[in-house]
Scaffold this motif. Structure first.
Motif, PDB file in Angstrom:
ATOM      1  N   ARG A 241     -21.303 -26.008 -82.449  1.00 52.92           N
ATOM      2  CA  ARG A 241     -19.905 -26.076 -82.843  1.00 52.92           C
ATOM      3  C   ARG A 241     -18.955 -25.471 -81.806  1.00 52.92           C
ATOM      4  O   ARG A 241     -17.742 -25.477 -82.011  1.00 52.92           O
ATOM      5  N   ALA A 242     -19.486 -24.942 -80.718  1.00 52.00           N
ATOM      6  CA  ALA A 242     -18.638 -24.279 -79.732  1.00 52.00           C
ATOM      7  C   ALA A 242     -18.475 -25.070 -78.438  1.00 52.00           C
ATOM      8  O   ALA A 242     -17.400 -25.087 -77.843  1.00 52.00           O
ATOM      9  N   PHE A 243     -19.554 -25.721 -77.974  1.00 49.46           N
ATOM     10  CA  PHE A 243     -19.548 -26.380 -76.669  1.00 49.46           C
ATOM     11  C   PHE A 243     -20.624 -27.454 -76.702  1.00 49.46           C
ATOM     12  O   PHE A 243     -21.780 -27.173 -77.031  1.00 49.46           O
ATOM     13  N   GLU A 244     -20.258 -28.695 -76.387  1.00 45.71           N
ATOM     14  CA  GLU A 244     -21.214 -29.797 -76.512  1.00 45.71           C
ATOM     15  C   GLU A 244     -22.167 -29.905 -75.324  1.00 45.71           C
ATOM     16  O   GLU A 244     -23.182 -30.590 -75.406  1.00 45.71           O
ATOM     17  N   ALA A 245     -21.878 -29.232 -74.213  1.00 44.40           N
ATOM     18  CA  ALA A 245     -22.625 -29.448 -72.970  1.00 44.40           C
ATOM     19  C   ALA A 245     -23.659 -28.356 -72.697  1.00 44.40           C
ATOM     20  O   ALA A 245     -23.816 -27.914 -71.559  1.00 44.40           O
ATOM     21  N   VAL A 246     -24.352 -27.912 -73.744  1.00 46.88           N
ATOM     22  CA  VAL A 246     -25.349 -26.853 -73.579  1.00 46.88           C
ATOM     23  C   VAL A 246     -26.663 -27.288 -74.222  1.00 46.88           C
ATOM     24  O   VAL A 246     -26.688 -28.198 -75.053  1.00 46.88           O
ATOM     25  N   PRO A 247     -27.761 -26.638 -73.842  1.00 40.90           N
ATOM     26  CA  PRO A 247     -29.067 -27.037 -74.383  1.00 40.90           C
ATOM     27  C   PRO A 247     -29.284 -26.555 -75.809  1.00 40.90           C
ATOM     28  O   PRO A 247     -28.563 -25.701 -76.320  1.00 40.90           O
ATOM     29  N   GLY A 248     -30.316 -27.106 -76.437  1.00 42.27           N
ATOM     30  CA  GLY A 248     -30.755 -26.596 -77.722  1.00 42.27           C
ATOM     31  C   GLY A 248     -31.341 -25.209 -77.554  1.00 42.27           C
ATOM     32  O   GLY A 248     -31.886 -24.860 -76.502  1.00 42.27           O
ATOM     33  N   THR A 249     -31.249 -24.408 -78.595  1.00 38.96           N
ATOM     34  CA  THR A 249     -31.678 -23.009 -78.474  1.00 38.96           C
ATOM     35  C   THR A 249     -33.173 -22.875 -78.232  1.00 38.96           C
ATOM     36  O   THR A 249     -33.613 -21.964 -77.522  1.00 38.96           O
ATOM     37  N   ALA A 250     -33.975 -23.746 -78.802  1.00 35.22           N
ATOM     38  CA  ALA A 250     -35.417 -23.656 -78.586  1.00 35.22           C
ATOM     39  C   ALA A 250     -35.776 -23.879 -77.126  1.00 35.22           C
ATOM     40  O   ALA A 250     -36.785 -23.365 -76.633  1.00 35.22           O
ATOM     41  N   ALA A 251     -34.948 -24.641 -76.405  1.00 33.10           N
ATOM     42  CA  ALA A 251     -35.182 -24.864 -74.979  1.00 33.10           C
ATOM     43  C   ALA A 251     -34.794 -23.649 -74.147  1.00 33.10           C
ATOM     44  O   ALA A 251     -35.414 -23.338 -73.126  1.00 33.10           O
ATOM     45  N   ALA A 252     -33.753 -22.942 -74.578  1.00 34.62           N
ATOM     46  CA  ALA A 252     -33.273 -21.777 -73.829  1.00 34.62           C
ATOM     47  C   ALA A 252     -34.049 -20.507 -74.143  1.00 34.62           C
ATOM     48  O   ALA A 252     -34.088 -19.577 -73.327  1.00 34.62           O
ATOM     49  N   LEU A 253     -34.666 -20.446 -75.314  1.00 33.16           N
ATOM     50  CA  LEU A 253     -35.276 -19.209 -75.807  1.00 33.16           C
ATOM     51  C   LEU A 253     -36.391 -18.628 -74.922  1.00 33.16           C
ATOM     52  O   LEU A 253     -36.380 -17.421 -74.627  1.00 33.16           O
ATOM     53  N   PRO A 254     -37.386 -19.406 -74.487  1.00 39.73           N
ATOM     54  CA  PRO A 254     -38.519 -18.794 -73.772  1.00 39.73           C
ATOM     55  C   PRO A 254     -38.128 -18.014 -72.524  1.00 39.73           C
ATOM     56  O   PRO A 254     -38.647 -16.908 -72.287  1.00 39.73           O
ATOM     57  N   ALA A 255     -37.233 -18.537 -71.708  1.00 36.50           N
ATOM     58  CA  ALA A 255     -36.838 -17.834 -70.481  1.00 36.50           C
ATOM     59  C   ALA A 255     -36.134 -16.524 -70.809  1.00 36.50           C
ATOM     60  O   ALA A 255     -36.318 -15.510 -70.117  1.00 36.50           O
ATOM     61  N   ILE A 256     -35.331 -16.530 -71.838  1.00 35.25           N
ATOM     62  CA  ILE A 256     -34.637 -15.305 -72.242  1.00 35.25           C
ATOM     63  C   ILE A 256     -35.648 -14.261 -72.699  1.00 35.25           C
ATOM     64  O   ILE A 256     -35.587 -13.093 -72.294  1.00 35.25           O
ATOM     65  N   VAL A 257     -36.602 -14.669 -73.522  1.00 34.06           N
ATOM     66  CA  VAL A 257     -37.620 -13.744 -74.017  1.00 34.06           C
ATOM     67  C   VAL A 257     -38.423 -13.144 -72.869  1.00 34.06           C
ATOM     68  O   VAL A 257     -38.740 -11.944 -72.856  1.00 34.06           O
ATOM     69  N   ARG A 258     -38.750 -13.962 -71.880  1.00 34.05           N
ATOM     70  CA  ARG A 258     -39.540 -13.475 -70.736  1.00 34.05           C
ATOM     71  C   ARG A 258     -38.810 -12.397 -69.952  1.00 34.05           C
ATOM     72  O   ARG A 258     -39.440 -11.523 -69.347  1.00 34.05           O
ATOM     73  N   ASN A 259     -37.503 -12.426 -69.928  1.00 33.17           N
ATOM     74  CA  ASN A 259     -36.727 -11.512 -69.097  1.00 33.17           C
ATOM     75  C   ASN A 259     -36.215 -10.276 -69.824  1.00 33.17           C
ATOM     76  O   ASN A 259     -35.894  -9.278 -69.186  1.00 33.17           O
ATOM     77  N   VAL A 260     -36.126 -10.333 -71.149  1.00 36.30           N
ATOM     78  CA  VAL A 260     -35.644  -9.182 -71.920  1.00 36.30           C
ATOM     79  C   VAL A 260     -36.772  -8.169 -72.069  1.00 36.30           C
ATOM     80  O   VAL A 260     -37.918  -8.529 -72.342  1.00 36.30           O
ATOM     81  N   LYS A 261     -36.453  -6.906 -71.897  1.00 42.89           N
ATOM     82  CA  LYS A 261     -37.484  -5.869 -71.938  1.00 42.89           C
ATOM     83  C   LYS A 261     -37.503  -5.092 -73.253  1.00 42.89           C
ATOM     84  O   LYS A 261     -38.563  -4.801 -73.794  1.00 42.89           O
ATOM     85  N   GLU A 262     -36.345  -4.719 -73.773  1.00 44.68           N
ATOM     86  CA  GLU A 262     -36.301  -3.832 -74.933  1.00 44.68           C
ATOM     87  C   GLU A 262     -35.630  -4.432 -76.162  1.00 44.68           C
ATOM     88  O   GLU A 262     -35.999  -4.110 -77.288  1.00 44.68           O
TER      89      GLU A 262
END
Length: 338
Positions: A241-262
């Protein structure tokens, strides 16, 4: 009440704002904002659905699991399942006036508590924020108010009220930072600099609350949020509902999880079933938030409807865990992926 009756009643109450489609993927309501649709072409709404559909789980049936454990703890909150209600507001202009704002806030807050989990409450107008906070106060602070990224002192004023309501966690949905309708109404929102976000987190912690930042979709923002002291992030594109030109969250999630530490990493976007919950957990989320399914359940069955939805998702989640050999949601991870 059964789900067929619930869905029929939701369709009637929402007066065309939601068609209550058998497959909720954003096609029928594309561009309907205000309303339940995704912004413009609804591409990012559909991306949430397709990104999850592409994820497959590894079925395993030779194992010792007999009674999968769905209970977990998120940000110090004990939950019966890793599913929270997303911040939902705007019944008049988004939900067809199916229920008054105050009643809807009660429905999702009390329905979630009855199911053993917790609801976020929304913002956007003074009425929406007030109704959500009142509903949370009625259940002794058992809710997570999510405040818009207001410019000026408005955010801090609302933060103080959340603390006074006895809440343990507060959120900010930073992915609403470009909503022009709010700016036109002389209530501007904005992105936040690192200094601004750090000041918000510092004040939140000083008030004794944990801080959740909703609307993170890049590794860069996730790392910045962690550096600023956020306790949790929600990987989200605001339901498309905010921006049409972005990926689905399931596609973005793994890279974020790999980089977050705490930080605790949560996710939303396209979650419709217990199997979808398990997919998000396998991709690295600690828990998920659900939005449109909770609106339909609340509009169609009020507290009973919300409780029914969550209980159904819990059963589906346990079934999926049994079929993948996952004994506890705390043990879910990439090993479940096919």
């Amino acid at each position: 009440m059964d789900m067929k009756t619930l869905r029929q009643q939701a369709r009637e109450r929402m007066n065309g704002a939601c068609r209550v489609c058998p497959h909720c993927d954003g096609r029928a309501c594309a561009g309907e904002l205000p309303g339940m649709g995704g912004i413009r072409t609804a591409a990012s709404f559909r991306a949430n659905i397709t990104a999850l559909e592409k994820v497959c789980l590894r079925m395993r049936l030779i194992h010792e699991v007999r009674a999968p454990e769905t209970a977990c703890e998120v940000l110090g909150l004990p939950l019966s399942l890793p599913v929270l209600i997303a911040p939902l507001a705007g019944t008049t202009f988004n939900m067809g006036k199916g229920l008054p704002e105050e009643r809807f806030a009660q429905v999702v807050t009390e329905g979630a508590r009855s199911a053993g989990t917790i609801a976020c409450t929304g913002d956007g107008t003074p009425e929406a924020f007030d109704c959500g906070l009142k509903a949370v106060e009625a259940v002794e602070g058992w809710g997570i108010p999510v405040i818009k990224p207001w410019a000026g002192d408005v955010f801090f004023e609302r933060l103080e009220r959340v603390a006074q309501a006895g809440c343990r966690v507060v959120g900010m949905d930073i992915d609403t930072a470009a909503i022009t309708a709010l700016a036109k109404s002389k209530r501007p929102v904005s992105p936040k600099s690192r200094a601004e976000l750090s000041a918000i987190v510092e004040k939140t912690h000083a008030l004794g609350l944990k801080f959740m930042l909703k609307g993170v979709l890049s590794v860069e923002d996730a790392l910045a949020a962690e550096e600023c002291g956020c306790d949790a992030i929600v990987v989200s594109n605001h339901g498309g509902r905010a921006f049409e030109a972005v990926p689905g969250t399931a596609a973005a999630l793994p890279a974020i999880v790999r980089n977050v530490k705490e930080m605790t990493v949560l996710a939303d976007g396209g979650v419709r079933s217990g199997a979808d919950v398990l997919k998000m957990l396998a991709l690295g989320a600690r828990a998920v938030l659900i939005g449109r399914p909770a609106i339909i359940a609340g509009m169609g069955g009020e507290e009973e409807g919300v409780q029914m939805l969550l209980s159904r998702m819990q059963r589906q989640l346990a079934e999926g865990m049994l079929l993948t050999g996952c004994a506890s949601v705390r043990e879910a991870g990439p090993h479940l992926l096919a």
